[in-house]
Write an enzyme that holds these catalytic residues in place. Structure first.
Site, mmCIF file in Angstrom:
data_model
loop_
_atom_site.group_PDB
_atom_site.id
_atom_site.type_symbol
_atom_site.label_atom_id
_atom_site.label_comp_id
_atom_site.label_asym_id
_atom_site.label_seq_id
_atom_site.Cartn_x
_atom_site.Cartn_y
_atom_site.Cartn_z
ATOM 1 N N GLN A 102 0.847 -1.201 0.000
ATOM 2 C CA GLN A 102 0.000 0.000 0.000
ATOM 3 C C GLN A 102 0.880 1.249 0.000
ATOM 4 O O GLN A 102 1.718 1.434 0.891
ATOM 5 C CB GLN A 102 -0.930 0.004 1.217
ATOM 6 C CG GLN A 102 -1.978 1.112 1.120
ATOM 7 C CD GLN A 102 -2.944 1.175 2.300
ATOM 8 O OE1 GLN A 102 -2.506 1.232 3.439
ATOM 9 N NE2 GLN A 102 -4.235 1.199 2.018
ATOM 10 N N TYR A 174 -6.064 10.385 4.581
ATOM 11 C CA TYR A 174 -4.691 10.748 4.237
ATOM 12 C C TYR A 174 -4.637 11.582 2.950
ATOM 13 O O TYR A 174 -5.670 11.928 2.393
ATOM 14 C CB TYR A 174 -3.829 9.477 4.189
ATOM 15 C CG TYR A 174 -3.831 8.795 5.546
ATOM 16 C CD1 TYR A 174 -3.374 9.489 6.670
ATOM 17 C CD2 TYR A 174 -4.345 7.510 5.728
ATOM 18 C CE1 TYR A 174 -3.409 8.901 7.932
ATOM 19 C CE2 TYR A 174 -4.377 6.920 6.991
ATOM 20 C CZ TYR A 174 -3.911 7.623 8.089
ATOM 21 O OH TYR A 174 -3.951 7.055 9.328
ATOM 22 N N ARG A 226 -7.733 2.551 -2.926
ATOM 23 C CA ARG A 226 -8.641 2.472 -1.771
ATOM 24 C C ARG A 226 -9.245 3.844 -1.484
ATOM 25 O O ARG A 226 -8.559 4.867 -1.583
ATOM 26 C CB ARG A 226 -7.888 1.972 -0.538
ATOM 27 C CG ARG A 226 -8.848 1.576 0.564
ATOM 28 C CD ARG A 226 -8.215 0.817 1.706
ATOM 29 N NE ARG A 226 -9.230 -0.047 2.314
ATOM 30 C CZ ARG A 226 -9.185 -0.512 3.535
ATOM 31 N NH1 ARG A 226 -8.161 -0.229 4.318
ATOM 32 N NH2 ARG A 226 -10.150 -1.282 3.998
ATOM 33 N N GLY A 317 -9.433 -7.781 8.254
ATOM 34 C CA GLY A 317 -8.436 -7.081 9.055
ATOM 35 C C GLY A 317 -8.188 -7.782 10.369
ATOM 36 O O GLY A 317 -7.417 -8.743 10.468
ATOM 37 N N ARG A 318 -8.910 -7.327 11.399
ATOM 38 C CA ARG A 318 -8.607 -7.764 12.773
ATOM 39 C C ARG A 318 -8.719 -9.264 12.985
ATOM 40 O O ARG A 318 -7.983 -9.819 13.800
ATOM 41 C CB ARG A 318 -9.510 -6.989 13.741
ATOM 42 C CG ARG A 318 -9.124 -5.515 13.779
ATOM 43 C CD ARG A 318 -10.224 -4.660 14.332
ATOM 44 N NE ARG A 318 -11.391 -4.752 13.463
ATOM 45 C CZ ARG A 318 -12.613 -4.471 13.855
ATOM 46 N NH1 ARG A 318 -12.839 -4.088 15.080
ATOM 47 N NH2 ARG A 318 -13.614 -4.575 13.007
HETATM 48 C C1 LIG Z 1 -4.201 -2.308 13.463
HETATM 49 C C2 LIG Z 1 -4.856 -1.724 12.237
HETATM 50 C C3 LIG Z 1 -4.113 -0.982 11.334
HETATM 51 C C4 LIG Z 1 -4.706 -0.480 10.148
HETATM 52 N N1 LIG Z 1 -3.911 0.170 9.229
HETATM 53 C C5 LIG Z 1 -4.415 0.483 8.007
HETATM 54 C C6 LIG Z 1 -3.560 0.933 6.957
HETATM 55 O O1 LIG Z 1 -2.330 1.035 7.107
HETATM 56 N N2 LIG Z 1 -4.141 1.233 5.764
HETATM 57 C C7 LIG Z 1 -5.486 1.105 5.536
HETATM 58 O O2 LIG Z 1 -5.964 1.391 4.429
HETATM 59 N N3 LIG Z 1 -6.315 0.661 6.516
HETATM 60 C C8 LIG Z 1 -5.810 0.321 7.727
HETATM 61 N N4 LIG Z 1 -6.623 -0.231 8.688
HETATM 62 C C9 LIG Z 1 -8.046 -0.494 8.374
HETATM 63 C C10 LIG Z 1 -8.219 -1.939 7.851
HETATM 64 O O3 LIG Z 1 -7.627 -2.085 6.572
HETATM 65 C C11 LIG Z 1 -9.708 -2.362 7.750
HETATM 66 O O4 LIG Z 1 -10.353 -1.528 6.820
HETATM 67 C C12 LIG Z 1 -10.444 -2.261 9.087
HETATM 68 O O5 LIG Z 1 -9.685 -2.872 10.128
HETATM 69 C C13 LIG Z 1 -11.833 -2.920 9.018
HETATM 70 O O6 LIG Z 1 -11.699 -4.295 8.740
HETATM 71 P P1 LIG Z 1 -11.919 -5.401 9.903
HETATM 72 O O7 LIG Z 1 -13.251 -5.096 10.526
HETATM 73 O O8 LIG Z 1 -11.878 -6.721 9.196
HETATM 74 O O9 LIG Z 1 -10.791 -5.241 10.894
HETATM 75 C C14 LIG Z 1 -6.065 -0.701 9.899
HETATM 76 C C15 LIG Z 1 -6.824 -1.439 10.825
HETATM 77 C C16 LIG Z 1 -6.231 -1.962 11.967
HETATM 78 C C17 LIG Z 1 -7.063 -2.788 12.922
#
Ligand SMILES: Cc1cc2nc3c(=O)[nH]c(=O)nc-3n(C[C@H](O)[C@H](O)[C@H](O)COP(=O)(O)O)c2cc1C
Length: 369
Positions: A102, A174, A226, A317-318
């Protein structure tokens, strides 16, 4: 279960093929060295999560020195990052998992402390609406063109490091989003004003990145974008602005559009778009011109199938932080063995070091069961 859409393979417009419809969402780990060079722990963290999802999108990696958003951020702004980035790409590419990095610039969402005394830059000198925000310095036109060059150089490094693709980070407040937003972009030159003018930066950036990628590689290479569909600030990005953005981008030679949502079936804040989820409206607008990736609180195979009714791929993600084997457990119908909670004792084996742990705690509160 093999009759599930999530278990089927998928081929992007460029020809890059994924083994299934799951993608690891980009997640910042804060695990890199002070200068953005990747650490062995960070490589192990990704390796542990490879072999499962069709693709892994890395944490945001800054393309410009001045775009660094936080300590421990992955860097792709200098050739010194290349060696570690190649190791990262190889660690992800086990058993056919595709590696996507990314590309990002923080814009006003950073601080002069992270930038070691330099003021953050943004389309306009307007502070973000958050308690610790600093007023950024407005970018000069030549600096705008330089940032586009930095994104292009980041794309070239991604190719040199052996990645299968890049994702342009136009979401989560961003720099790319800051140009499109009427809150952060109050410019009166060609880069601001009307919706069309606020789109100019993304428009030019995507075209230039496509051209650069085509010039530097003959192998199939993914270009994704994105975006966040709505802002809460006034003025701010509204859902109809995003439908315009998506419509324009879907006509370009990119491989996918990736929405950023907290919940995949979330409704718009706009009263005129209440008949279905934002995901469904976006899917309709894209209409198969490019692939569409959903995201947001997907915890079970059933959630994934629902999200895939309105998307081609779905990002996790999580759940992958807590259980690196979530995908294989779902594919093998062993969901009852998925781990959703992580204890302090389990952190080490999961490579959840302090940075990612804190970030994860803030985002996990009351969301994961
Ligand atoms: C620890 C953490 C770091 C994240 N860092 C980014 C990132 O660097 N770039 C981005 O586009 N989204 C980032 N996100 C958002 C995730 O890509 C994702 O959209 C969000 O966690 C929702 O998905 P989930 O419910 O499956 O966790 C981050 C999320 C978490 C939990």
């Amino acid at each position: 279960m093999t009759d599930r859409k999530y278990a089927s393979s998928f081929t992007f417009n460029s020809g890059v093929k994924l083994n299934n419809r799951f993608v690891m969402a980009p997640m910042t780990t804060k695990m890199s060295f002070f200068d953005g060079v990747i650490t062995k722990d960070e490589i192990s963290y990704y390796h542990l999560r490879s072999k499962e999802a069709g693709a892994i999108i890395t944490a945001a990696a800054n393309v410009s020195e001045g775009g660094k958003g936080w300590e421990g951020e992955l860097g792709i702004c200098d050739d010194k990052h290349l060696q570690g980035l190649s190791e990262l790409a190889s660690a992800i590419q086990t058993n056919g998992t595709k590696a996507i990095v990314q590309l990002y610039h923080g814009g006003r969402m950073t601080s002069s402390s992270v930038l070691r005394g330099t003021k953050p830059v943004a389309p306009s000198a307007v502070k973000a609406e958050r308690p610790t925000a600093e007023e950024p310095r407005e970018l000069e036109e030549k600096e705008i063109y330089q940032i586009i060059e930095d994104f292009k150089a980041g794309a070239v490094r991604a190719i040199q490091a052996g990645f299968d693709g890049i994702e342009l980070h136009g979401a989560n407040t961003y720099l790319l989003q800051q140009f499109f937003s009427p809150h952060s972009n109050r410019r009166e030159d060609q880069w601001g004003g009307s919706l069309e003018e606020r789109f100019r930066f993304a428009d030019l950036l995507v075209d230039e990145v496509i051209e650069t990628v085509n010039k530097h590689t003959d192998r199939p290479f993914v270009i994704g974008y994105r975006f966040s569909p709505e802002e809460y600030e006034t003025p701010g990005i509204r859902f109809e602005d995003t439908l315009y953005l998506v419509d324009k981008l879907a006509d370009k030679a990119i491989d996918y559009l990736h929405v950023s949502l907290g919940k995949y079936d979330q409704l718009s804040q706009n009263e005129e778009y209440q008949n279905q989820s934002m995901l469904a409206y976006l899917h309709e607008k894209i209409n198969g011109r490019t692939a569409f990736i959903s995201v947001g609180d997907i915890r079970t195979g059933q959630d994934a199938e629902k999200a895939l009714e309105n998307s081609d791929l779905t990002a996790l993600g999580r759940v992958l932080l807590a259980d690196p084997h979530w995908v294989s457990k779902v594919l093998k119908d062993k969901e009852e063995t998925i781990r959703y909670d992580v204890t302090d004792e389990e952190r080490e084996e999961l490579f959840l070091t302090n940075g990612v742990w804190q970030f994860m705690q803030n985002m996990m509160k009351d969301r994961i069961k």
